[in-house]
Design an enzyme around this catalytic site. Structure first.
Site, PDB file in Angstrom:
ATOM      1  N   LYS A  88       0.850  -1.189   0.000  1.00 52.98           N
ATOM      2  CA  LYS A  88       0.000   0.000   0.000  1.00 52.98           C
ATOM      3  C   LYS A  88       0.883   1.235   0.000  1.00 52.98           C
ATOM      4  O   LYS A  88       2.007   1.213   0.500  1.00 52.98           O
ATOM      5  CB  LYS A  88      -0.964  -0.025   1.183  1.00 52.98           C
ATOM      6  CG  LYS A  88      -0.327   0.013   2.545  1.00 52.98           C
ATOM      7  CD  LYS A  88      -1.335  -0.243   3.662  1.00 52.98           C
ATOM      8  CE  LYS A  88      -2.271   0.904   3.893  1.00 52.98           C
ATOM      9  NZ  LYS A  88      -3.099   0.720   5.127  1.00 52.98           N
ATOM     10  N   SER A 163      -7.894   1.691   5.263  1.00 55.40           N
ATOM     11  CA  SER A 163      -7.038   2.352   4.306  1.00 55.40           C
ATOM     12  C   SER A 163      -6.294   1.398   3.377  1.00 55.40           C
ATOM     13  O   SER A 163      -5.670   1.831   2.412  1.00 55.40           O
ATOM     14  CB  SER A 163      -6.030   3.240   5.049  1.00 55.40           C
ATOM     15  OG  SER A 163      -5.119   2.463   5.803  1.00 55.40           O
ATOM     16  N   SER A 187      -7.828  -0.651   9.373  1.00 52.55           N
ATOM     17  CA  SER A 187      -7.439  -0.525   7.972  1.00 52.55           C
ATOM     18  C   SER A 187      -7.126  -1.818   7.250  1.00 52.55           C
ATOM     19  O   SER A 187      -6.973  -1.817   6.032  1.00 52.55           O
ATOM     20  CB  SER A 187      -6.230   0.414   7.854  1.00 52.55           C
ATOM     21  OG  SER A 187      -6.609   1.734   8.157  1.00 52.55           O
TER      22      SER A 187
END
Length: 473
Positions: A88, A163, A187
């Site tokens: 990520k 996220s 997340s």
């Protein structure tokens, strides 16, 4: 062209094929890059695709395999030799820009790998690129001002969560066999729930994460998004902290019968009263049925949370964005939510932040004491079905060309997130392991999951529960 036979391999089978030499790292990397090329334009899972570097790294991996094979030393191959994955875009990968999902930052290549990338590269993985995140990882959706939003593979009008939303979408769409996420307030578990994946948030300190000055409350930990989460855990957790033989070798053993406490109580309910959608309740009922069929005892648990929690968590959660180094002339490029919470964080005194941290440590102690009468605590992963793109921000991302205006109010955005995922952040505050397990699909084809919160050190037990529930479905 996508190799359908390779696409059918799970992560463990892919790892084994790479280790034996049945499959080359070049072939595996090329396959997943072709899937990304075919699907990312619709999903927005990747911000950056590093195809050239990935193929070069795959060549290096194949050369290593050939050298060790000639010397009859294949046992020395790293655990995840040649395995493609993605990081990520909050994680530094050497030579690749880390955008943090923000238009307010200059996107310079990272000078070296961060702790997570260094750990997994040391285990032999090949990075295919960087996946979509919300700005600074602050939100439960992965939309920002630098790239198209990350969409849910089960319904392109819906969000993949955040996220770690881009990583979850990439795994669910077959762009990578698995992915590491990071979780400071949900997340990993939120996008896992939205995309129908197993997502494990390990306990505090289980996975080395490196120094993070913006995480004074020690909320953030890395963990796997994958059906074969145990394999990735074996690569993430130092051997001395892992169970004897490792996670993968033990995940097939069913845990002893557990006392499961079901609770819909949330520390957010006082400030943000929320309703649990029927789809979430149906998923919970399905999870309870599966647990009971597997021999576990399920009963209602009443948990009382201190109503000072929301203010204290928000102060700790946003402290890092308040201290982020952003040029004054670029502040206007921040999203409304980031800009609002950055301003409030900068106005908050160090004393107030310290008071919040002290309160959260007491909250941790009190909450764990209440959980202690149960082996695990159970609730839905999310209170609602995956939300439409643009729903949190008040924007028109779902139907308009990207980028669109962010018309929403920051406080409304935050409220919607807390109502969507009311059972995630307190687990980070408590430092406990928790897992999201897919258990149901709505009539419209959207996945719904349950969250199981364990005791300290119970990561293997949670993975075993996920395996048992999968077998019972």
């Amino acid at each position: 062209m996508v190799d359908l036979s390779l696409q059918a391999l799970n992560a463990v089978a892919l790892r084994d094929a790479l280790a034996t030499g049945e499959l080359s790292a070049r072939d595996a990397t090329g396959h997943f890059l072709s899937v990304i090329e075919a699907r990312n334009r619709h999903l927005g899972a990747f911000i950056t695709i590093t195809a050239e570097q990935a193929m070069a790294d795959a060549g290096t991996a194949d050369n290593l395999h050939a050298q060790l094979s000639r010397a009859h030393r294949l046992s020395e191959l790293p655990l995840l030799h040649g395995m493609p994955l993605a990081f990520k875009d909050l994680t530094d990968v050497a030579g690749v820009p880390t955008t943090h999902g923000s238009a307010a930052l200059e996107h310079k290549p990272a000078p070296e790998d961060g702790a997570l990338a260094a750990t997994l590269k040391g285990q032999g993985v090949i990075s295919l690129g960087k996946t979509q995140v919300p700005e600074f990882g602050l939100t439960a959706y992965s939309e920002n001002r630098i790239a198209p939003p990350s969409r849910n593979p089960h319904s392109l009008s819906r969000s993949s969560g955040g996220s770690s939303g881009g990583s979850a979408a990439a795994v669910a769409a077959g762009m990578v066999p698995f992915a590491p996420g990071t979780d400071g307030g949900g997340s990993i578990r939120i996008p896992a729930g939205a995309c129908g994946l197993v997502g494990l948030k390990p306990g505090r300190g289980m996975v080395p994460s490196g120094a993070n000055a913006g995480d004074a409350a020690k909320l953030v930990v890395a963990g796997p998004l994958a059906a074969d989460a145990a394999l990735l855990m074996d690569a993430l957790v130092p051997r001395e902290q892992a169970p004897d033989g490792g996670y993968l070798a033990n995940v097939g053993q069913a845990p002893t019968p557990l006392k499961v406490g079901v609770s819909l109580d949330s520390p957010w309910a006082g400030v943000f009263p929320f309703e649990v959608e029927q789809e979430a309740l149906d998923g919970l009922a399905r999870g309870i049925k599966l647990l009971e069929e597997a021999g576990h005892r399920v009963a209602e648990a009443e948990i009382r949370y201190d109503n000072r929690y929301p203010e204290a968590f928000t102060a700790a959660w946003t402290a890092g964005v308040g201290s982020a180094r952003i040029a004054p002339q670029r502040e206007a490029l921040l999203t409304p939510l980031t800009r609002t919470f950055r301003r409030r964080a900068q106005q908050r005194s160090a004393l107030k932040v310290n008071e919040a941290l002290v309160f959260l440590r007491q909250f941790e102690h009190d909450t764990i004491a209440q959980y202690a009468q149960w082996d695990v605590i159970l609730m839905p992963t999310l209170a609602q079905t995956p939300r439409p793109i643009g729903w949190f921000t008040g924007g028109g991302h779902s139907s308009e060309p990207w980028p669109s205006e962010w018309a929403g109010d920051a406080d409304e955005d935050y409220r919607r997130q807390c109502e969507y995922a009311p059972w995630s952040s307190m687990v980070n505050v408590c430092g406990l392991p928790a897992i999201s397990i897919p258990v149901n699909v709505t009539t419209s084809g959207l996945p719904m999951g349950i969250q199981v919160i364990g005791k300290p050190g119970s990561e293997l037990q949670l993975l075993q529960l996920a395996a048992v529930l999968e077998a019972f479905q």
